[in-house]
Design an enzyme around this catalytic site. Structure first.
Site, PDB file in Angstrom:
ATOM      1  N   SER A  18      61.580  38.536 -58.299  1.00 28.19           N
ATOM      2  CA  SER A  18      60.661  39.457 -57.632  1.00 28.19           C
ATOM      3  C   SER A  18      60.224  40.554 -58.619  1.00 28.19           C
ATOM      4  O   SER A  18      59.832  40.240 -59.747  1.00 28.19           O
ATOM      5  CB  SER A  18      61.361  40.037 -56.402  1.00 28.19           C
ATOM      6  OG  SER A  18      60.444  40.573 -55.502  1.00 28.19           O
ATOM      7  N   ASP A  76      56.767  30.739 -50.660  1.00 24.01           N
ATOM      8  CA  ASP A  76      56.834  32.196 -50.839  1.00 24.01           C
ATOM      9  C   ASP A  76      55.424  32.741 -51.050  1.00 24.01           C
ATOM     10  O   ASP A  76      54.758  32.368 -52.015  1.00 24.01           O
ATOM     11  CB  ASP A  76      57.698  32.482 -52.072  1.00 24.01           C
ATOM     12  CG  ASP A  76      57.777  33.961 -52.401  1.00 24.01           C
ATOM     13  OD1 ASP A  76      57.379  34.792 -51.550  1.00 24.01           O
ATOM     14  OD2 ASP A  76      58.242  34.284 -53.513  1.00 24.01           O
ATOM     15  N   HIS A  82      61.284  32.933 -51.802  1.00 23.45           N
ATOM     16  CA  HIS A  82      61.423  34.019 -52.771  1.00 23.45           C
ATOM     17  C   HIS A  82      62.699  33.882 -53.620  1.00 23.45           C
ATOM     18  O   HIS A  82      63.788  33.943 -53.099  1.00 23.45           O
ATOM     19  CB  HIS A  82      61.409  35.344 -52.001  1.00 23.45           C
ATOM     20  CG  HIS A  82      60.877  36.491 -52.801  1.00 23.45           C
ATOM     21  ND1 HIS A  82      59.719  36.410 -53.542  1.00 23.45           N
ATOM     22  CD2 HIS A  82      61.340  37.751 -52.979  1.00 23.45           C
ATOM     23  CE1 HIS A  82      59.493  37.578 -54.138  1.00 23.45           C
ATOM     24  NE2 HIS A  82      60.461  38.404 -53.808  1.00 23.45           N
TER      25      HIS A  82
END
Ligand code: NAG
Ligand code: NAG
Ligand code: NAG
Ligand code: NAG
Ligand code: NAG
Ligand code: NAG
Length: 382
Positions: A64, A315, A340
């Site tokens: 991320s 995602d 994710h």
């Protein structure tokens, strides 16, 4: 020393000004990605020195925002880290690089791919809620329907609560049970859609959508009521508010094809909001100035090496990621499913073959980097 844990400044326990760290823009001004990268550079260099391993190969990993940092670190500090694995890193979600609507289009696609009815129910719920919540009586009724701990003051709070449930569930649509943001079953988007599809066709859309959203907040079954308004900060994202108001300007809007109410993005509105909250205005295009991103496939084709960008297409953040190979050693590993930073989650016996394969490929590539690096070090003239 066998374990070192780093923490990004201004998150968790790493408060440079103690309890005053969040007090004002004067202290928060030190919360930037550039400063965080410099912290990591100093830490790694110091660690290598203390362990007397000046030539040890270092690979940085991140998921991320951490994945963005990992890839930027490799490009900025090639003498400190010889490789980077950036999982679900939306480094192209800035400026106009990625269409602004792609994030919520991707969330919607996840739901649509499970069932068209599910998508349609969610798409229709927002207007119904707004109409019902337009007066105090309606809000009271809705608060009951939503099992809110306290009667909500704004219908927008209910919409946000539901919005968060669908968006975060898409992000965490993992193939196995997981407890990342919330405790959820395997393939939670499918489970939400099963809940919606199990209602009789004529049932109330708010009931249907609420029941689905409850899966996100109450899969464990331990919630007595829902804190719809005035919730706390369960994921420690306080610092992100500042970052989103200074350098992390990721424009997103909502198209009419999505299952959310259409809305635009305006740099001016963001700026006003940030000025109200923090007394600062964003630097709208700083990230692409500092780290690049524009025309990345051309720019990095002959610059940089040893970066893996991994993504799973379930995602929604994947849309702002690097999804094609840039060069022989700046590669994209993309799975059709996967959410994710799934590849960075602990392996389980139930993991499907495609994620096992993604992880295997990553290890193989990293081994190749290390072999090459050790060869280069051995060959180097004094
Ligand atoms: C900071 O805040 C915490 C929690 O409120 C408190 O326990 C601690 O004593 C404070 N530290 C200082 C230095 O004021
Ligand atoms: C390296 O050693 C010095 C001196 O003991 C210490 O101050 C520093 O924190 C150490 N660095 C790391 C990363 O542990
Ligand atoms: C509140 O709104 C509902 C739905 O629009 C309407 O049926 C109802 O009459 C309104 N009640 C009051 C007190 O205005
Ligand atoms: C949460 O789930 C449990 C078990 O299904 C249920 O008893 C409870 O009412 C739910 N909480 C809310 C707020 O809906
Ligand atoms: C969303 O942003 C795109 C640019 O990426 C723009 O073309 C489109 O009109 C915007 N849509 C809305 C609803 O603002
Ligand atoms: C990138 O190259 C690797 C081989 O190094 C390949 O396995 C992978 O599928 C390629 N990625 C994409 C998105 O084509």
């Amino acid at each position: 020393m066998d374990h070192v844990c780093t923490q990004h400044r201004f998150y968790g326990e790493s408060m440079p000004f103690g309890n005053d760290s969040y007090k004002s823009a004067d202290t928060l001004g030190y919360l930037t990605s550039t400063q965080a990268l410099a912290d990591f550079a100093i830490l790694i260099t110091s660690l290598k020195q203390n362990l007397s391993v000046p030539d040890a190969p270092v690979v940085v990993f991140g998921g991320s925002y951490g994945g963005m940092l990992a890839s930027w670190f490799r490009l900025k500090y090639p003498h400190v880290a010889m490789g980077a694995v950036a999982s679900s890193a939306p480094i192209l979600q800035f400026d106009d690089i990625t269409p602004w609507s792609s994030f919520y289009d991707a969330v919607s696609q996840d739901f649509k791919s499970e069932s068209l009815n599910c998508f349609n129910v969610i798409k229709s719920v927002w207007d119904v809620m707004n109409a019902r919540g337009s007066n105090a009586t309606g809000l009271l009724e809705l608060s009951k329907t939503f099992r809110a701990c306290k009667t909500v003051q704004y219908v927008a709070s209910l919409s946000d609560w539901m919005w968060t449930a669908f968006t975060y569930t898409a992000m965490t649509d993992y193939p196995t049970p997981a407890d990342f943001l919330e405790n959820l079953p395997a393939y939670p988007v499918k489970e939400m859609c099963k809940i919606i599809d199990a209602f009789p066709a004529g049932a109330d859309v708010v009931d249907k959508a609420f029941a689905a959203a409850s899966l996100y907040y109450n899969y464990s079954g331990d919630q007595k009521c829902f804190k719809v308004e005035g919730g706390d900060d369960p994921h420690g994202l306080n610092g992100w508010g500042w970052q989103a108001c200074t350098e992390m300007i990721m424009p997103m809007n909502v198209s009419s094809e999505s299952m959310f109410p259409p809305s635009g993005f305006s740099y001016e509105e963001r700026s006003e909001g940030c000025f109200d909250s923090y007394g600062v205005r964003p630097r709208d295009h700083w990230i692409t100035t500092e780290y690049g991103g524009t025309k990345i496939y051309q720019v990095l084709k002959r610059f940089g090496s040893n970066i893996i960008f991994s993504n799973g297409m379930r995602d929604p953040w994947s849309r702002g990621g690097v999804l094609r190979n840039i060069s022989l050693s700046i590669v994209a590993l993309v799975t059709e499913e996967g959410a994710h930073h799934l590849d960075f989650r602990a392996a389980t016996k139930e993991d499907p073959d495609w994620v096992v394969e993604q992880r295997r490929q990553e290890v193989e590539i990293i081994k190749g980097w290390i072999d090459q690096y050790n060869q280069d070090i051995a060959e180097r003239s004094p």
